[in-house]
Design a protein around this motif. Structure first.
Motif, PDB file in Angstrom:
ATOM      1  N   ARG A   1       0.866  -1.184   0.000  1.00 21.40           N
ATOM      2  CA  ARG A   1       0.000   0.000   0.000  1.00 21.40           C
ATOM      3  C   ARG A   1       0.903   1.235   0.000  1.00 21.40           C
ATOM      4  NH1 ARG A   1      -1.857   3.338   4.192  1.00 21.40           N
ATOM      5  NH2 ARG A   1      -3.818   4.427   3.736  1.00 21.40           N
ATOM      6  N   LEU A   2       0.710   2.114  -0.974  1.00 17.28           N
ATOM      7  CA  LEU A   2       1.560   3.300  -1.115  1.00 17.28           C
ATOM      8  C   LEU A   2       0.829   4.538  -0.622  1.00 17.28           C
ATOM      9  CD1 LEU A   2       4.170   4.619  -2.197  1.00 17.28           C
ATOM     10  CD2 LEU A   2       3.018   4.834  -4.408  1.00 17.28           C
ATOM     11  N   GLU A   3       1.493   5.291   0.259  1.00 21.10           N
ATOM     12  CA  GLU A   3       0.958   6.567   0.745  1.00 21.10           C
ATOM     13  C   GLU A   3       1.942   7.665   0.352  1.00 21.10           C
ATOM     14  OE1 GLU A   3      -0.315   8.874   4.896  1.00 21.10           O
ATOM     15  OE2 GLU A   3       0.185   6.740   4.910  1.00 21.10           O
ATOM     16  N   VAL A   4       1.460   8.677  -0.363  1.00 20.27           N
ATOM     17  CA  VAL A   4       2.306   9.774  -0.841  1.00 20.27           C
ATOM     18  C   VAL A   4       1.888  11.065  -0.159  1.00 20.27           C
ATOM     19  CG1 VAL A   4       3.069  11.096  -2.852  1.00 20.27           C
ATOM     20  CG2 VAL A   4       2.653   8.633  -3.065  1.00 20.27           C
ATOM     21  N   MET A   5       2.824  11.680   0.547  1.00 20.09           N
ATOM     22  CA  MET A   5       2.604  12.961   1.211  1.00 20.09           C
ATOM     23  C   MET A   5       3.365  14.042   0.445  1.00 20.09           C
ATOM     24  SD  MET A   5       3.289  11.582   5.098  1.00 20.09           S
ATOM     25  CE  MET A   5       3.259  13.253   5.766  1.00 20.09           C
ATOM     26  N   THR A   6       2.685  15.128   0.055  1.00 20.16           N
ATOM     27  CA  THR A   6       3.359  16.211  -0.660  1.00 20.16           C
ATOM     28  C   THR A   6       3.768  17.294   0.323  1.00 20.16           C
ATOM     29  OG1 THR A   6       1.220  17.238  -1.160  1.00 20.16           O
ATOM     30  CG2 THR A   6       2.155  15.768  -2.814  1.00 20.16           C
ATOM     31  N   ASP A   7       5.013  17.719   0.202  1.00 19.34           N
ATOM     32  CA  ASP A   7       5.578  18.718   1.114  1.00 19.34           C
ATOM     33  C   ASP A   7       6.747  19.378   0.397  1.00 19.34           C
ATOM     34  OD1 ASP A   7       6.694  20.195   3.200  1.00 19.34           O
ATOM     35  OD2 ASP A   7       6.314  18.650   4.685  1.00 19.34           O
ATOM     36  N   GLU A   8       6.742  20.710   0.337  1.00 21.76           N
ATOM     37  CA  GLU A   8       7.817  21.408  -0.360  1.00 21.76           C
ATOM     38  C   GLU A   8       9.051  21.608   0.514  1.00 21.76           C
ATOM     39  OE1 GLU A   8       7.494  21.879  -3.613  1.00 21.76           O
ATOM     40  OE2 GLU A   8       5.537  20.954  -3.307  1.00 21.76           O
ATOM     41  N   GLN A   9       8.898  21.480   1.841  1.00 21.80           N
ATOM     42  CA  GLN A   9      10.026  21.686   2.738  1.00 21.80           C
ATOM     43  C   GLN A   9      10.834  20.397   2.880  1.00 21.80           C
ATOM     44  OE1 GLN A   9      10.598  24.822   3.915  1.00 21.80           O
ATOM     45  NE2 GLN A   9       8.818  25.348   2.684  1.00 21.80           N
ATOM     46  N   PHE A  10      12.135  20.556   3.189  1.00 21.03           N
ATOM     47  CA  PHE A  10      12.923  19.371   3.506  1.00 21.03           C
ATOM     48  C   PHE A  10      12.582  18.948   4.924  1.00 21.03           C
ATOM     49  CE2 PHE A  10      16.502  16.942   5.052  1.00 21.03           C
ATOM     50  CZ  PHE A  10      16.747  16.098   3.991  1.00 21.03           C
ATOM     51  N   VAL A  11      12.170  17.699   5.104  1.00 24.48           N
ATOM     52  CA  VAL A  11      11.720  17.235   6.412  1.00 24.48           C
ATOM     53  C   VAL A  11      12.559  16.065   6.880  1.00 24.48           C
ATOM     54  CG1 VAL A  11       9.344  17.982   5.979  1.00 24.48           C
ATOM     55  CG2 VAL A  11      10.019  15.644   5.407  1.00 24.48           C
ATOM     56  N   ASP A  12      12.555  15.848   8.184  1.00 24.81           N
ATOM     57  CA  ASP A  12      13.142  14.650   8.767  1.00 24.81           C
ATOM     58  C   ASP A  12      12.159  13.522   8.492  1.00 24.81           C
ATOM     59  OD1 ASP A  12      13.867  12.528  10.444  1.00 24.81           O
ATOM     60  OD2 ASP A  12      14.677  13.854  11.972  1.00 24.81           O
ATOM     61  N   ILE A  13      12.475  12.673   7.531  1.00 19.45           N
ATOM     62  CA  ILE A  13      11.498  11.683   7.097  1.00 19.45           C
ATOM     63  C   ILE A  13      11.126  10.715   8.207  1.00 19.45           C
ATOM     64  CG2 ILE A  13      11.955  11.806   4.625  1.00 19.45           C
ATOM     65  CD1 ILE A  13      13.833   9.438   4.915  1.00 19.45           C
ATOM     66  N   LEU A  14      12.076  10.379   9.080  1.00 16.96           N
ATOM     67  CA  LEU A  14      11.765   9.453  10.160  1.00 16.96           C
ATOM     68  C   LEU A  14      10.827  10.104  11.169  1.00 16.96           C
ATOM     69  CD1 LEU A  14      15.220   7.741  10.778  1.00 16.96           C
ATOM     70  CD2 LEU A  14      13.318   6.965   9.368  1.00 16.96           C
ATOM     71  N   ALA A  15      11.105  11.368  11.535  1.00 18.74           N
ATOM     72  CA  ALA A  15      10.243  12.074  12.478  1.00 18.74           C
ATOM     73  C   ALA A  15       8.852  12.280  11.899  1.00 18.74           C
ATOM     74  CB  ALA A  15      10.867  13.418  12.860  1.00 18.74           C
ATOM     75  N   ALA A  16       8.768  12.419  10.574  1.00 18.63           N
ATOM     76  CA  ALA A  16       7.474  12.620   9.920  1.00 18.63           C
ATOM     77  C   ALA A  16       6.736  11.314   9.680  1.00 18.63           C
ATOM     78  CB  ALA A  16       7.673  13.350   8.590  1.00 18.63           C
ATOM     79  N   GLY A  17       7.334  10.190  10.083  1.00 18.29           N
ATOM     80  CA  GLY A  17       6.676   8.904   9.903  1.00 18.29           C
ATOM     81  C   GLY A  17       6.732   8.386   8.480  1.00 18.29           C
ATOM     82  N   CYS A  18       7.736   8.819   7.695  1.00 18.83           N
ATOM     83  CA  CYS A  18       7.860   8.400   6.296  1.00 18.83           C
ATOM     84  C   CYS A  18       9.031   7.438   6.131  1.00 18.83           C
ATOM     85  CB  CYS A  18       8.061   9.613   5.392  1.00 18.83           C
ATOM     86  SG  CYS A  18       6.696  10.807   5.462  1.00 18.83           S
ATOM     87  N   ASP A  19       8.932   6.610   5.119  1.00 20.27           N
ATOM     88  CA  ASP A  19      10.010   5.661   4.832  1.00 20.27           C
ATOM     89  C   ASP A  19      11.093   6.289   3.967  1.00 20.27           C
ATOM     90  OD1 ASP A  19       8.845   3.176   6.041  1.00 20.27           O
ATOM     91  OD2 ASP A  19       7.269   3.604   4.586  1.00 20.27           O
TER      92      ASP A  19
ATOM     93  N   GLY B   1       7.291  32.853  -7.826  1.00 20.97           N
ATOM     94  CA  GLY B   1       6.961  31.800  -6.874  1.00 20.97           C
ATOM     95  C   GLY B   1       7.940  31.794  -5.717  1.00 20.97           C
ATOM     96  N   ARG B   2       7.495  31.249  -4.608  1.00 25.20           N
ATOM     97  CA  ARG B   2       8.392  31.074  -3.467  1.00 25.20           C
ATOM     98  C   ARG B   2       7.890  29.921  -2.615  1.00 25.20           C
ATOM     99  NH1 ARG B   2       7.389  36.087   0.775  1.00 25.20           N
ATOM    100  NH2 ARG B   2       5.173  35.766   1.125  1.00 25.20           N
ATOM    101  N   PHE B   3       8.790  29.374  -1.827  1.00 27.32           N
ATOM    102  CA  PHE B   3       8.432  28.338  -0.878  1.00 27.32           C
ATOM    103  C   PHE B   3       7.965  28.995   0.413  1.00 27.32           C
ATOM    104  CE2 PHE B   3      11.502  26.164  -3.645  1.00 27.32           C
ATOM    105  CZ  PHE B   3      10.766  25.044  -3.979  1.00 27.32           C
ATOM    106  N   ALA B   4       7.069  28.326   1.126  1.00 28.97           N
ATOM    107  CA  ALA B   4       6.517  28.884   2.359  1.00 28.97           C
ATOM    108  C   ALA B   4       7.639  29.205   3.341  1.00 28.97           C
ATOM    109  CB  ALA B   4       5.535  27.889   2.987  1.00 28.97           C
ATOM    110  N   GLY B   5       7.588  30.417   3.901  1.00 30.68           N
ATOM    111  CA  GLY B   5       8.563  30.818   4.898  1.00 30.68           C
ATOM    112  C   GLY B   5       9.914  31.188   4.336  1.00 30.68           C
ATOM    113  N   ARG B   6      10.032  31.292   3.010  1.00 30.31           N
ATOM    114  CA  ARG B   6      11.317  31.615   2.395  1.00 30.31           C
ATOM    115  C   ARG B   6      11.164  32.820   1.469  1.00 30.31           C
ATOM    116  NH1 ARG B   6      13.462  26.094  -0.108  1.00 30.31           N
ATOM    117  NH2 ARG B   6      15.197  27.465  -0.704  1.00 30.31           N
ATOM    118  N   PRO B   7      12.251  33.518   1.168  1.00 25.49           N
ATOM    119  CA  PRO B   7      12.173  34.687   0.285  1.00 25.49           C
ATOM    120  C   PRO B   7      11.728  34.294  -1.123  1.00 25.49           C
ATOM    121  CG  PRO B   7      14.275  34.608   1.468  1.00 25.49           C
ATOM    122  CD  PRO B   7      13.610  33.291   1.680  1.00 25.49           C
ATOM    123  N   VAL B   8      11.264  35.293  -1.860  1.00 26.86           N
ATOM    124  CA  VAL B   8      10.911  35.070  -3.262  1.00 26.86           C
ATOM    125  C   VAL B   8      12.177  34.678  -4.022  1.00 26.86           C
ATOM    126  CG1 VAL B   8       9.947  36.093  -5.348  1.00 26.86           C
ATOM    127  CG2 VAL B   8       9.053  36.745  -3.102  1.00 26.86           C
TER     128      VAL B   8
END
Length: 311
Positions: free
Chosen positions: A126-144, A198-205
């Motif tokens: 079963r595949l679960e895809v989470m979209t996120d533009e920020q770099f995240v700690d995949i383990l802390a986020a519960g991702c493989d 365009g810009r990423f959330a919390g970051r400059p243009v």
């Protein structure tokens, strides 16, 4: 060894409710009913002699004792899950859940060519895809695993190429806009045009970086419309189609409109190229069976870019 340990099912029910922030939400995420989860948590609290959750009509939050229990249980259950996944990897047909954290560009431009044949090859995954533009700690986020570009990878991650190995950013505008305002012949002429930024959330243009034969030009052009990269990119494309201005985005994202003539290329010989993305994952733990199957699939199936749907 401690005696009279609480039931593992009750402990798992508590974690489900704490993570979900409520009994109904936890029930939707599991095979248990809200009442069964409530009974399990009440039974666990009675056995421990401590209140683990604050319950109100609006929210369910862990108490101090509950937070302490979560901190101990979460890694323990992850270890159990890893051990089970490792055993499953020994089977001929890997099974389980694979959770990926990816940017919107990967969900739109890369995964559509990979996901259908992968799921067909591994029907028990079963595949679960989470979209996120920020770099995240995949383990802390519960991702493989996650998908990101090379400059955003941490050094302790294992990276596997995924998708095209070369991509470009493209500039484009509606023919009507260009007939009214002219088609720029040099990047500096963009300063006289309306540009959709365009810009990423919390970051400059982000500035626009264009390149030709080793010459790199960075500009900060004007424009009325600013969108969030990823989630708002389709709005930027729609605005460009409506003649609002010049848009800069992945070439593959704009390709259907360029091919149809709805958008015309701008400064095509200045479009910058960059290396394709990577699937990344931690090498500090056993690789779960579904992730191992996904990695093996990427290595044995050449990437065939999908037809990107038009906005």
């Amino acid at each position: 060894m401690a005696e009279n340990l609480p039931d593992m099912g009750d402990l798992r029910a508590f974690l489900l409710v704490a993570r979900a922030g409520g009994f109904r939400e936890a029930a939707r995420m599991s095979t248990l009913s809200a009442s069964a989860l409530s009974d399990a948590v009440r039974r666990l609290e009675g056995e421990l002699g401590l209140r683990l959750l604050h319950r109100t009509t609006r929210s369910v939050l862990p108490t101090e004792a509950g937070r302490g229990l979560i901190a101990r249980l979460d890694p323990a259950f992850r270890e159990i899950a890893d051990a089970v996944d490792h055993l499953r990897s020994l089977r001929d047909r890997p099974a389980g859940t694979l959770t990926l954290n990816v940017p919107a560009s990967a969900a739109r431009l890369i995964l559509p060519a990979i996901v259908p044949p992968f799921l067909a090859a591994y029907p028990d995954i079963r595949l679960e895809v989470m979209t996120d533009e920020q770099f995240v700690d995949i383990l802390a986020a519960g991702c493989d695993a996650g998908i990101r570009y090379d400059e955003r990878l941490e050094q302790d991650m294992i990276a596997v190429p995924i998708g095209p190995r070369r991509q470009r950013f493209a500039l484009a505008a509606a023919p009507g806009y260009l007939s009214r305002h002219g088609n720029p012949q040099h990047p500096r002429e963009l300063m006289r045009h309306a540009c959709i930024r365009g810009r990423f959330a919390g970051r400059p243009v982000e500035t626009w970086e264009l390149e030709r034969e080793g010459e790199v030009i960075r500009i900060d052009p004007p424009g009325q419309l600013l969108v969030q990269n990823g989630a708002g990119s389709d709005l930027g494309v729609a605005a460009a189609l409506a003649g609002v201005g010049i848009v800069c985005l992945f070439e593959d994202w704009l390709r259907p409109h360029l091919d149809s003539g709805a958008l015309a290329p701008v400064l095509e010989d200045w479009w910058p190229a960059f290396p394709g993305p990577f699937l990344y994952y931690s090498g500090r733990r056993l690789v779960p069976a579904p992730l191992r199957a996904f990695i093996d699939f990427l290595r044995t199936h050449p990437f065939d870019p999908p037809a990107v749907p038009a906005v």
